[in-house]
Design a protein around this motif. Structure first.
Motif, PDB file in Angstrom:
ATOM      1  N   THR A   1       0.829  -1.210   0.000  1.00 29.23           N
ATOM      2  CA  THR A   1       0.000   0.000   0.000  1.00 29.23           C
ATOM      3  C   THR A   1       0.867   1.265   0.000  1.00 29.23           C
ATOM      4  O   THR A   1       0.518   2.245  -0.655  1.00 29.23           O
TER       5      THR A   1
ATOM      6  N   GLN B   1       2.283   1.693  -3.596  1.00 32.12           N
ATOM      7  CA  GLN B   1       1.218   2.116  -4.514  1.00 32.12           C
ATOM      8  C   GLN B   1       0.744   3.531  -4.192  1.00 32.12           C
ATOM      9  O   GLN B   1       0.407   4.308  -5.094  1.00 32.12           O
TER      10      GLN B   1
ATOM     11  N   GLY C   1       0.957   6.416  -6.869  1.00 33.91           N
ATOM     12  CA  GLY C   1      -0.296   7.077  -7.205  1.00 33.91           C
ATOM     13  C   GLY C   1      -0.250   8.572  -6.972  1.00 33.91           C
ATOM     14  O   GLY C   1      -0.745   9.363  -7.777  1.00 33.91           O
TER      15      GLY C   1
ATOM     16  N   MET D   1      -5.903   0.449  -4.940  1.00 32.48           N
ATOM     17  CA  MET D   1      -4.742   1.334  -5.085  1.00 32.48           C
ATOM     18  C   MET D   1      -3.998   1.078  -6.395  1.00 32.48           C
ATOM     19  O   MET D   1      -3.453   2.011  -6.996  1.00 32.48           O
ATOM     20  N   LEU D   2      -4.000  -0.176  -6.841  1.00 36.84           N
ATOM     21  CA  LEU D   2      -3.350  -0.510  -8.111  1.00 36.84           C
ATOM     22  C   LEU D   2      -4.012   0.249  -9.251  1.00 36.84           C
ATOM     23  O   LEU D   2      -3.335   0.804 -10.131  1.00 36.84           O
TER      24      LEU D   2
ATOM     25  N   ALA E   1      -3.365   4.164  -8.915  1.00 32.83           N
ATOM     26  CA  ALA E   1      -2.001   4.526  -9.306  1.00 32.83           C
ATOM     27  C   ALA E   1      -1.752   4.203 -10.782  1.00 32.83           C
ATOM     28  O   ALA E   1      -1.232   5.036 -11.531  1.00 32.83           O
TER      29      ALA E   1
END
Length: 316
Positions: free
Chosen positions: A13, A16, A20, A274-275, A278
Motif C-alpha cells: 500500500t 502504490q 499514485g 490502489m493498483l 495509481a
C-alpha cells in the motif's frame, strides 16, 4: 511484532500510494499550472485534472483505512472515525467513477465515427453532454453520501448509549442496516460501468473498422496511422482491465462486512483499488502527448521541461 501478511500489506500500500500520488500529482500540477497561466482550460484537461484530484483523496482515504486496519482493528470496525471515512470514501469514490465515465464518453464522441443520427446528435453536442454529466456526477455523489450520513447519525447516537437488553438488539439491527445500505450503495455505480463499457466498445469498434479501411489504401500512408490506432486500442484495453479490476476491488471491500475472513478480504480489496488509482494515472500520462512529453523530459531532468503549451492526444 507485525505479522508477515500485515507487513506485506503495508509495504504494497505504501509503494502504490507513493506511485499514485506522483502520477496523479503530476497530472494535477501540469494541467493546473497551465490553467493558472493561460486562465483557461480545455474540457478534457478539466475532467482529468478533477479525476486526478479525486484519486489523490481516495489514495489518502485508503492509506488511512489500511493503517487503521493493521494497527487499530477495533477503531476500524466500531469507531466514529471509520464511519467518517466511509462517508468520504462513498462521495469521492462515486465522483471518481462518474468522472471516469465522463472521460470515456468524451473520447467516444470525439474519436469514434458512426453515421447513426443519435450518435451524430450527441457528437455535435459533446461539450454540452459532458458538462451535464459532470453536474449530474456532483449531484449523485452528494446524494449517495447524504444517504449514508443519515444512517450514520442514527448509528452514532445508538453507539453512544449504554446498551442493555433491547437497546443492544436495536443497536445491532441499526448496525446491520448501516452496513447493508453501504453495500447497496454500490448499485449506484452500475450505470457508469455500463456507460463506460458501451463507450469504449464503440470506440474500439470504430478504430478497428478504420484500421481495416486503411489496409485497403496504399501502404505508405497507413503505417504511421495504423500504429497510432493500435497504440490507442492498447491504451483502451489497459484502461478497461484496470477499471474492471477497480470495480471488483470496491465490491469486495463493501461486501467484506458479510464475508468470512473480513480483514484479509478488505486488505486484498484495498491493494487492488490502489493498483487502479495509481496505474491508470500512468496510462493517462503515456496516452496523452503533452503529459508524456513533459513526463519523459522531467525524468531526463531536461531544463524547462514543465512548461505547458503543447496540445495533448485525445486518447485516454
Amino acid at each position: 511484532m507485525l505479522r508477515l501478511s500485515n507487513m506485506g500489506f503495508l509495504v504494497l500500500t505504501t509503494i502504490q500510494f507513493i506511485l499514485g500520488m506522483l502520477g496523479n500529482g503530476f497530472i494535477g500540477w501540469v494541467n493546473g499550472s497551465s490553467w493558472f497561466k493561460s486562465k483557461r482550460i480545455s474540457l478534457h484537461d478539466f475532467v482529468i485534472t478533477n479525476l486526478a484530484v479525486s484519486r489523490i483523496v481516495l489514495l489518502w482515504i485508503l492509506l488511512i483505512d489500511g493503517i487503521l486496519l493493521v494497527f487499530s482493528p477495533k477503531l476500524h470496525d466500531e469507531g466514529i472515525i471509520m464511519q467518517i471515512i466511509d462517508v468520504f470514501w462513498t462521495f469521492t469514490n462515486h465522483l471518481n467513477i462518474w468522472l471516469t465515465t465522463c472521460l470515456s464518453v468524451f473520447y467516444c464522441l470525439k474519436v469514434a465515427s458512426f453515421s447513426h443520427p443519435m450518435f451524430l446528435w450527441l457528437k455535435w453536442r459533446v461539450s454540452r453532454v459532458v458538462v451535464w454529466m459532470l453536474l449530474s456526477t456532483l449531484l449523485l455523489s452528494c446524494c449517495s453520501a447524504i444517504s449514508l450520513i443519515r444512517e450514520f447519525k442514527i448509528y452514532s447516537v445508538l453507539g453512544g448509549i449504554d446498551r442493555t437488553g433491547n437497546m443492544t438488539e436495536l443497536f445491532r439491527k441499526k448496525e446491520k442496516e448501516y452496513k447493508l445500505i453501504h453495500v447497496l450503495g454500490t448499485l449506484w455505480d452500475l450505470p457508469p460501468l455500463v456507460i463506460s463499457l458501451i463507450s469504449y466498445f464503440l470506440l474500439m469498434l470504430s478504430l478497428g473498422r478504420h484500421m481495416r479501411q486503411m489496409h485497403q489504401d496504399c501502404a505508405s500512408s497507413r503505417d504511421l496511422s495504423t500504429e497510432a490506432h493500435r497504440r490507442a486500442i492498447r491504451v483502451i484495453l489497459s484502461f478497461l482491465f484496470l477499471f474492471l479490476l477497480y470495480y471488483l476491488s470496491f465490491y469486495v471491500l463493501t461486501s467484506s462486512y458479510f464475508l468470512p475472513a473480513t480483514k484479509m478480504i478488505a486488505k486484498i480489496g484495498e491493494v487492488i483499488a490502489m493498483l487502479y488509482l495509481a496505474g491508470h494515472s500512468y496510462v493517462l500520462i503515456l496516452g496523452n502527448s503533452k503529459l508524456k512529453q513533459m513526463f519523459v523530459a522531467m525524468l531526463r531532468c531536461e531544463p524547462g521541461c514543465l512548461k505547458p503549451g503543447s496540445k495533448g492526444s485525445v486518447y485516454p
